[in-house]
Design an enzyme around this catalytic site. Structure first.
Site, PDB file in Angstrom:
ATOM      1  N   LYS A   1      25.796  55.801  44.159  1.00 55.53           N
ATOM      2  CA  LYS A   1      25.004  56.613  43.234  1.00 55.53           C
ATOM      3  C   LYS A   1      25.089  58.093  43.587  1.00 55.53           C
ATOM      4  CE  LYS A   1      21.834  53.029  41.734  1.00 55.53           C
ATOM      5  NZ  LYS A   1      20.576  52.354  42.019  1.00 55.53           N
TER       6      LYS A   1
ATOM      7  N   LYS B   1      31.809  47.654  36.593  1.00 52.91           N
ATOM      8  CA  LYS B   1      30.575  46.848  36.609  1.00 52.91           C
ATOM      9  C   LYS B   1      29.695  47.233  35.418  1.00 52.91           C
ATOM     10  CE  LYS B   1      26.152  47.008  38.760  1.00 52.91           C
ATOM     11  NZ  LYS B   1      25.245  47.661  39.680  1.00 52.91           N
TER      12      LYS B   1
ATOM     13  N   LYS C   1      23.765  50.268  33.024  1.00 50.86           N
ATOM     14  CA  LYS C   1      23.195  51.244  32.090  1.00 50.86           C
ATOM     15  C   LYS C   1      23.686  52.644  32.441  1.00 50.86           C
ATOM     16  CE  LYS C   1      19.693  48.523  32.890  1.00 50.86           C
ATOM     17  NZ  LYS C   1      18.421  47.982  33.314  1.00 50.86           N
TER      18      LYS C   1
HETATM   19  P1  TYM Z   1      18.780  46.404  38.269  1.00 50.07           P
HETATM   20  O1  TYM Z   1      17.663  46.720  37.355  1.00 50.07           O
HETATM   21  O2  TYM Z   1      19.890  47.378  38.446  1.00 50.07           O
HETATM   22  O3  TYM Z   1      19.431  45.045  37.868  1.00 50.07           O
HETATM   23  C1  TYM Z   1      18.614  43.903  37.694  1.00 50.07           C
HETATM   24  C2  TYM Z   1      19.355  42.659  38.142  1.00 50.07           C
HETATM   25  O4  TYM Z   1      20.545  42.505  37.376  1.00 50.07           O
HETATM   26  C3  TYM Z   1      21.655  42.349  38.255  1.00 50.07           C
HETATM   27  N1  TYM Z   1      22.817  43.033  37.641  1.00 50.07           N
HETATM   28  C4  TYM Z   1      23.981  42.437  37.445  1.00 50.07           C
HETATM   29  N2  TYM Z   1      24.405  41.188  37.707  1.00 50.07           N
HETATM   30  C5  TYM Z   1      25.682  40.892  37.362  1.00 50.07           C
HETATM   31  N3  TYM Z   1      26.529  41.792  36.777  1.00 50.07           N
HETATM   32  C6  TYM Z   1      26.135  43.050  36.503  1.00 50.07           C
HETATM   33  N4  TYM Z   1      26.967  43.898  35.915  1.00 50.07           N
HETATM   34  C7  TYM Z   1      24.797  43.428  36.843  1.00 50.07           C
HETATM   35  N5  TYM Z   1      24.089  44.576  36.726  1.00 50.07           N
HETATM   36  C8  TYM Z   1      22.874  44.307  37.227  1.00 50.07           C
HETATM   37  C9  TYM Z   1      21.256  43.047  39.551  1.00 50.07           C
HETATM   38  O5  TYM Z   1      21.971  42.525  40.643  1.00 50.07           O
HETATM   39  C10 TYM Z   1      19.776  42.726  39.619  1.00 50.07           C
HETATM   40  O6  TYM Z   1      19.573  41.454  40.206  1.00 50.07           O
HETATM   41  N6  TYM Z   1      17.041  47.064  42.810  1.00 50.07           N
HETATM   42  C11 TYM Z   1      16.990  46.167  41.708  1.00 50.07           C
HETATM   43  C12 TYM Z   1      15.611  45.999  41.102  1.00 50.07           C
HETATM   44  C13 TYM Z   1      14.574  45.586  42.081  1.00 50.07           C
HETATM   45  C14 TYM Z   1      14.491  44.312  42.703  1.00 50.07           C
HETATM   46  C15 TYM Z   1      13.349  44.392  43.564  1.00 50.07           C
HETATM   47  C16 TYM Z   1      15.238  43.148  42.615  1.00 50.07           C
HETATM   48  C17 TYM Z   1      13.567  46.351  42.558  1.00 50.07           C
HETATM   49  N7  TYM Z   1      12.827  45.638  43.433  1.00 50.07           N
HETATM   50  C18 TYM Z   1      12.959  43.298  44.333  1.00 50.07           C
HETATM   51  C19 TYM Z   1      14.855  42.058  43.410  1.00 50.07           C
HETATM   52  C20 TYM Z   1      13.718  42.146  44.245  1.00 50.07           C
HETATM   53  C21 TYM Z   1      17.925  46.751  40.660  1.00 50.07           C
HETATM   54  O7  TYM Z   1      18.277  47.877  40.658  1.00 50.07           O
HETATM   55  O8  TYM Z   1      18.188  45.948  39.688  1.00 50.07           O
END
Ligand code: TYM
Length: 324
Positions: A114, A193, A196
């Protein structure tokens, strides 16, 4: 009984990658009688990128709607906005920060990625894994279903739980990540990947016409319609394979290798399989859009229930630290 916990950032409407990587597997797990699930909206995390209230509110609602549209039983489990329990989450974040070596955060892949790609490299991005660990440890989750990109964050979380327990005494469960290796990282319409922040995502909740417009933008090579094509290097085929049945996949593979089948045909088939796979979720999403009062009520109930657990666990940590 196992506690399952996972969150989705409120950085936009959840996309196909979020759905296949985390949302659908988490909702499936929540349906097992032996599990209690904590599925939440990580709106504090999205502050690293979202900087206006209107967007924050609409993104937060979108994530909540998707959890419910995908069939999450909010009565038997817990759904909440992280910000409504911010006191507990950020308090634990501080406790964990003081046990976290600086290089552990500086070397985290997601921070490096990032900070290379974003213009606003704020301290929130840097301490992001500590807040994520707090989200998980606060409810003593056993399992965390996430996409592969979050693997390192889970390793960091386990490390923090172990360090806290070693330093102050037994308090936190060391959670395990649940990563569906067969799904892996879902590619976006440009092959990177799906994310958003790259603007390469597929929003399966869009009206059909707009959804088709996004699908038409999926990058393909310029092999002419009549010539055979390689399904294994084609993004449209990869995405289709994630949702279609084995027979449908075999049929499309034949179409590719036989020739006389264009990428336009494959894109139309992809649209159809998406509409087919998510018809119930799309209906439910629209239901909650039309009934936002009900949505708000569900969230507030979830937050009141989650608060009891967060309070109990943070009290235990405070006592061990010497703050009681
Ligand atoms: P975030 O919001 O970026 O993504 C949410 C979940 O979606 C999965 N994901 C994907 N899986 C497969 N292919 C992709 N292209 C893809 N893009 C996103 C992510 O692996 C995630 O599981 N840090 C986390 C949010 C969070 C969280 C937590 C998760 C905050 N606190 C506690 C688990 C436990 C995140 O940025 O997810």
């Amino acid at each position: 009984m196992s506690k399952i916990l996972t969150g989705i950032q409120a950085s936009g409407k959840p996309h196909l990658g979020n759905l296949l990587g985390a949302i659908l597997p988490a909702v499936e797990l929540s349906k097992k009688a032996e599990n209690t699930s904590f599925l939440f909206i990580a709106d504090l995390h999205s502050m690293t990128t979202v900087k206006d209230a209107e967007t924050m509110i609409s993104n937060t609602k979108a994530v909540a709607k998707v959890w419910l549209a995908c069939g999450f039983d909010h009565e038997a489990n817990y759904i909440y906005r992280q910000s409504r329990l911010a006191g507990f989450h950020t308090e634990l974040m501080w406790y964990l920060s003081c046990l976290t070596p600086f290089p552990m955060l500086a070397n985290a892949h997601s921070f490096k990625d990032k900070s290379d790609s974003l213009s606003d490299v704020n301290a929130g991005l840097f301490t992001y894994p500590v807040l994520m660990a707090s989200d998980i440890l606060l409810y003593n989750a056993d399992f965390v279903p996430v996409g592969k990109d979050q693997k390192q964050h889970l390793e960091i979380t386990r490390d923090m739980a172990a360090t806290f327990n070693r330093t102050y005494g037994e308090c936190f469960v060391e959670p395990k990540s649940l990563i569906n290796e067969s799904v892996m990282t879902i590619p976006g319409i440009d092959g990177r990947k799906m994310s958003k922040s790259y603007g390469n995502h597929i929003d399966i909740f869009l009206p059909e016409k707009e959804l088709y417009k996004t699908i038409k933008k999926i990058e393909t090579d310029s092999t002419p319609l009549e010539e055979p094509k390689n399904p294994d290097t084609c993004l449209v085929f990869t995405m289709y394979s994630l949702l279609a049945s084995d027979e449908q996949i075999a049929e499309m593979r034949n179409n590719y290798t036989n020739g006389g089948y264009g990428y336009g045909h494959a894109k139309k088939a992809l649209l159809e399989v998406i509409l087919d796979s998510f018809s119930e979720q799309r209906k439910q999403y629209d239901y909650f859009t039309a009934n936002e009062g009900e949505l708000e009520g569900i969230l507030q109930k979830g937050e009141a229930k989650a608060k009891l657990i967060a309070e109990e666990n943070i009290s235990k940590a405070r006592k061990l630290i010497g703050f009681a």
